[in-house]
Design a protein around this motif. Structure first.
Motif, PDB file in Angstrom:
ATOM      1  N   GLN A   8       0.922  -1.215   0.047  1.00 55.33           N
ATOM      2  CA  GLN A   8       0.063  -0.012  -0.054  1.00 55.33           C
ATOM      3  C   GLN A   8       0.784   1.120  -0.099  1.00 55.33           C
ATOM      4  O   GLN A   8       1.930   1.203   0.949  1.00 55.33           O
ATOM      5  CB  GLN A   8      -1.011  -0.124   1.331  1.00 55.33           C
ATOM      6  N   TYR A  29      -8.025   4.497 -10.988  1.00 55.68           N
ATOM      7  CA  TYR A  29      -8.034   3.573  -9.747  1.00 55.68           C
ATOM      8  C   TYR A  29      -9.611   4.184  -9.521  1.00 55.68           C
ATOM      9  O   TYR A  29     -10.245   4.906 -10.324  1.00 55.68           O
ATOM     10  CB  TYR A  29      -7.403   4.150  -8.816  1.00 55.68           C
ATOM     11  N   SER A  60      -8.078   2.296  -5.225  1.00 54.93           N
ATOM     12  CA  SER A  60      -7.505   0.965  -5.553  1.00 54.93           C
ATOM     13  C   SER A  60      -7.686   0.862  -7.047  1.00 54.93           C
ATOM     14  O   SER A  60      -8.457   1.194  -7.734  1.00 54.93           O
ATOM     15  CB  SER A  60      -8.154  -0.146  -4.588  1.00 54.93           C
ATOM     16  N   ARG A  68      -2.886  -0.388  -3.538  1.00 60.93           N
ATOM     17  CA  ARG A  68      -3.757   0.457  -3.140  1.00 60.93           C
ATOM     18  C   ARG A  68      -3.440   1.661  -2.508  1.00 60.93           C
ATOM     19  O   ARG A  68      -1.994   1.521  -2.145  1.00 60.93           O
ATOM     20  CB  ARG A  68      -4.433  -0.098  -1.641  1.00 60.93           C
ATOM     21  N   TYR A  70      -3.504   5.123  -0.115  1.00 57.67           N
ATOM     22  CA  TYR A  70      -4.168   5.440   1.030  1.00 57.67           C
ATOM     23  C   TYR A  70      -3.545   6.848   1.254  1.00 57.67           C
ATOM     24  O   TYR A  70      -2.610   7.179   1.365  1.00 57.67           O
ATOM     25  CB  TYR A  70      -3.698   4.446   2.343  1.00 57.67           C
TER      26      TYR A  70
END
Length: 144
Positions: A8, A29, A60, A68, A70
């Motif tokens: 991530q 995404y 994602s 992913r 964040y």
């Protein structure tokens, strides 16, 4: 032999949802569905204590291949160059004028989304051309 781990990529930022939605547009995404019991992310966000509302957002790769992303709110602003950055691979396999035209077209699309063009780095003996850029909060990335 250990197994491959998922990665991530986390961005510190002032406005997590805004930056996440920018990167959704850049990379294709998607925003994942809200947690069970909530019709929307806004509903989920309103359920949090006031100090945590708007503090994080994620997106994602819809194919499940890419990492992913964040985004978390931090109180301090960006003050120095990133030690890690994303390379957005728009010109993979292309060389010369064809690569430059592809990079310039993608750069124009990203600038329209709010990115900033920093510098065109022309090909040399070791690297192909790329364009250094910044996202909507000044985080550096390369259009490669």
């Amino acid at each position: 032999m250990s197994s491959v781990k998922q990665v991530q990529v986390t961005f510190d930022c002032a406005e997590p949802e805004r930056v996440a939605r920018f990167w959704c547009e850049v990379l294709g995404y998607v925003v994942p569905p809200p947690p069970a019991g909530f019709a929307t992310w806004d509903d989920f966000d309103r359920s949090l204590p006031p100090e945590r509302q708007g503090s994080a957002f994620a997106c994602s790769d819809p194919s499940g291949v890419g990492p992913r992303l964040y985004f978390q709110r931090v109180p301090e602003g960006k003050v120095a160059k990133n030690r890690v950055h994303l390379d957005v691979r728009a010109g993979t396999g292309l060389v010369g004028e064809e690569r430059l035209a592809t990079l310039e077209a993608e750069c124009a699309r990203l600038v329209a989304l709010g990115a900033t063009r920093v510098q065109l780095l022309l090909a040399d003996d070791h690297n192909e051309s790329c364009i250094s850029m910044q996202d909507i909060e000044g985080n550096e990335f390369c259009l490669d």
